[in-house]
Design a protein around this motif. Structure first.
Motif, PDB file in Angstrom:
ATOM      1  N   MET A   1      -1.930  -2.821  -3.798  1.00  0.00           N
ATOM      2  CA  MET A   1      -1.729  -3.915  -4.752  1.00  0.00           C
ATOM      3  C   MET A   1      -1.630  -5.226  -4.007  1.00  0.00           C
TER       4      MET A   1
ATOM      5  N   SER B   1       0.869  -1.167   0.000  1.00  0.00           N
ATOM      6  CA  SER B   1       0.000   0.000   0.000  1.00  0.00           C
ATOM      7  C   SER B   1       0.909   1.220   0.000  1.00  0.00           C
TER       8      SER B   1
ATOM      9  N   VAL C   1      -5.343  -4.480  -8.167  1.00  0.00           N
ATOM     10  CA  VAL C   1      -4.743  -3.175  -7.892  1.00  0.00           C
ATOM     11  C   VAL C   1      -5.874  -2.159  -7.762  1.00  0.00           C
TER      12      VAL C   1
ATOM     13  N   HIS D   1      -4.423  10.544  -2.874  1.00  0.00           N
ATOM     14  CA  HIS D   1      -4.337   9.410  -3.793  1.00  0.00           C
ATOM     15  C   HIS D   1      -3.391   8.358  -3.222  1.00  0.00           C
ATOM     16  N   TYR D   2      -3.903   7.141  -3.080  1.00  0.00           N
ATOM     17  CA  TYR D   2      -3.022   6.058  -2.696  1.00  0.00           C
ATOM     18  C   TYR D   2      -3.394   4.812  -3.485  1.00  0.00           C
ATOM     19  N   ALA D   3      -2.449   3.875  -3.526  1.00  0.00           N
ATOM     20  CA  ALA D   3      -2.624   2.647  -4.291  1.00  0.00           C
ATOM     21  C   ALA D   3      -2.409   1.446  -3.386  1.00  0.00           C
TER      22      ALA D   3
ATOM     23  N   HIS E   1      -6.540   2.035  -7.138  1.00  0.00           N
ATOM     24  CA  HIS E   1      -6.086   3.422  -7.002  1.00  0.00           C
ATOM     25  C   HIS E   1      -7.262   4.165  -6.396  1.00  0.00           C
TER      26      HIS E   1
END
Length: 152
Positions: A57, A46, A66, A53-55, A68
């Motif tokens: 996976m 993470s 994944v 904004h964070y992602a 976003h």
């Protein structure tokens, strides 16, 4: 036609904002999905990419997920890639929709893999070209209309 994988992209619009800002709760939901669908985990991460904004996976033996997450926009973009011919990424997407509760959803399913001979997999291109004479005639008509308006 042999399908090697299925790739589902999902856009979730106007999600419940409280869930968007709680990365711990989102990671727990993803882990539950992983267990529910019996995926074999390889790795997960993470990353905060900027303030809003964070992602996240999740990589597993059967594919990957994944996300976003754009907290300010209340928007989540999801990629679900499953390396199985009979995979059902829509079921995973449904679990994520239940978690985020968006107002609007857009999804696209891609079948990935070998689709036959090289001739069969060439991109199909369709180009439409208007004849130059037709464009010229239209331009001439526009000029005549403008000239008449200027005389009035």
């Amino acid at each position: 036609m042999k399908i090697l994988a299925r790739h589902l992209t999902v856009d979730l619009f106007n999600c419940k904002n409280s869930k968007l800002k709680d990365s711990k709760q989102i990671n727990e939901a993803i882990e539950e999905i992983q267990e529910q669908f019996h995926f074999t985990p390889i790795n997960s991460c993470s990353e905060q990419l900027d303030e809003h904004h964070y992602a996240i996976m999740l990589l597993f033996r059967e594919g990957h997920i994944v996300l976003h997450i754009y907290t300010e926009l209340k928007y989540v973009a999801i990629d679900i890639f499953l390396c199985q011919e009979q995979a059902e990424p829509e079921r995973i997407a449904q679990a994520m929709r239940n978690f985020f509760k968006p107002d609007k959803i857009k999804s696209t399913l891609l079948k990935r893999g070998s689709f036959g001979t090289p001739k069969d997999i060439r991109p199909k291109v369709k180009t439409r070209v208007a004849p130059l004479r037709k464009i010229h005639n239209t331009g001439a008509k526009v000029l005549r209309v403008l000239a008449r308006r200027n005389r009035s």
